[in-house]
Motif scaffolding. Structure first.
Motif, PDB file in Angstrom:
ATOM      1  N   ALA A 111      64.651  -5.264  37.799  1.00  0.00           N
ATOM      2  CA  ALA A 111      63.581  -5.283  38.419  1.00  0.00           C
ATOM      3  C   ALA A 111      64.063  -5.961  39.700  1.00  0.00           C
ATOM      4  N   GLU A 130      60.069  -9.451  40.582  1.00  0.00           N
ATOM      5  CA  GLU A 130      59.983 -10.152  39.623  1.00  0.00           C
ATOM      6  C   GLU A 130      58.754 -11.177  39.688  1.00  0.00           C
ATOM      7  N   ALA A 132      53.428  -7.111  36.041  1.00  0.00           N
ATOM      8  CA  ALA A 132      54.210  -5.588  35.721  1.00  0.00           C
ATOM      9  C   ALA A 132      53.317  -4.578  36.305  1.00  0.00           C
ATOM     10  N   THR A 189      53.508  -4.290  39.592  1.00  0.00           N
ATOM     11  CA  THR A 189      54.773  -4.234  40.280  1.00  0.00           C
ATOM     12  C   THR A 189      56.149  -2.942  39.929  1.00  0.00           C
ATOM     13  N   THR A 201      56.851  -3.204  36.733  1.00  0.00           N
ATOM     14  CA  THR A 201      58.662  -3.477  36.077  1.00  0.00           C
ATOM     15  C   THR A 201      57.998  -3.995  34.676  1.00  0.00           C
ATOM     16  N   SER A 215      63.134  -8.352  33.541  1.00  0.00           N
ATOM     17  CA  SER A 215      62.145  -7.301  33.438  1.00  0.00           C
ATOM     18  C   SER A 215      63.277  -6.015  34.387  1.00  0.00           C
ATOM     19  N   ASP A 247      62.922  -1.785  36.322  1.00  0.00           N
ATOM     20  CA  ASP A 247      62.514  -1.381  36.566  1.00  0.00           C
ATOM     21  C   ASP A 247      62.082  -0.232  35.941  1.00  0.00           C
ATOM     22  N   ASP A 248      60.714  -0.055  35.766  1.00  0.00           N
ATOM     23  CA  ASP A 248      60.160   0.727  34.735  1.00  0.00           C
ATOM     24  C   ASP A 248      60.260   2.615  35.340  1.00  0.00           C
TER      25      ASP A 248
END
Length: 186
Positions: free
Chosen positions: A36, A41, A104, A107, A109, A157, A159-160
């Motif tokens: 992320a 974050e 999360a 955002t 994440t 974290s 970045d999904d």
């Protein structure tokens, strides 16, 4: 960096751009991820910290209203306040086992284990306590001491969305199993 991660970064840079490639890394088991951004974050932490303060404040107000007519000594409310300051992040962490607290989720994440990118599970309560109570105390201590922090990292974290796109493009499943290429172990 090793050769395989360098090659992966080059491929990811061509496909997704330099910003994503710069944040590319591998978990301890060799599976690719995209970290992320620092801003994401920070935003996730700020949201989680605000939720923590709001819930602790509401809990304290409820306690104060519920006990306003009782004969409780002056120091007695200190114990429930300490309980709220510790209990709220633990309870919030119960809903955080998949790494997606409210911050999360907002955002995009996810907080994951660095060993394999897996979900936090039962350790999410501790992770939320660290994020909301211990981390601010650590920041204050570092500012007062004028030094940087050091220690081992067990969670990070990611970045999904970017991690999902990289894994789809290069054939790596969410479980870390590679379908098109070998893992990029560093």
């Amino acid at each position: 960096m090793t050769g395989r991660l360098d090659i992966a970064k080059e491929q990811v840079e061509r496909a997704f751009g330099p910003k994503v490639a710069k944040r590319l890394g591998t978990f301890d088991n060799g599976t690719l991820y995209v970290a992320a951004s620092a801003w994401a974050e920070l935003a996730a932490w700020l949201v989680d910290f605000a939720v923590y303060l709001l819930c602790a404040g509401i809990g304290f107000v409820v306690f104060a209203v519920a006990t306003r007519n009782s004969a409780i000594s002056g120091n007695a409310p200190l114990l429930p306040l300490l309980g709220l300051l510790i209990g709220v992040p633990v309870l919030y962490g119960l809903f955080f086992g998949n790494g997606r607290g409210l911050g999360a989720a907002l955002t995009g994440t996810r907080l994951v284990r660095i060993a394999d990118g897996g979900r936090l599970g039962a350790s999410a309560c501790w992770a939320m306590f660290v994020r909301t109570v211990l981390f601010p105390l650590l920041l204050v201590a570092m500012v007062l001491a004028g030094s940087g922090g050091a220690g081992s990292v067990r969670r990070l974290s990611i970045d999904d969305e970017a991690t999902r796109r990289v894994r789809e493009r290069y054939g790596v499943s969410h479980s870390g199993a590679s379908t098109k290429c070998t893992s990029y172990r560093s």
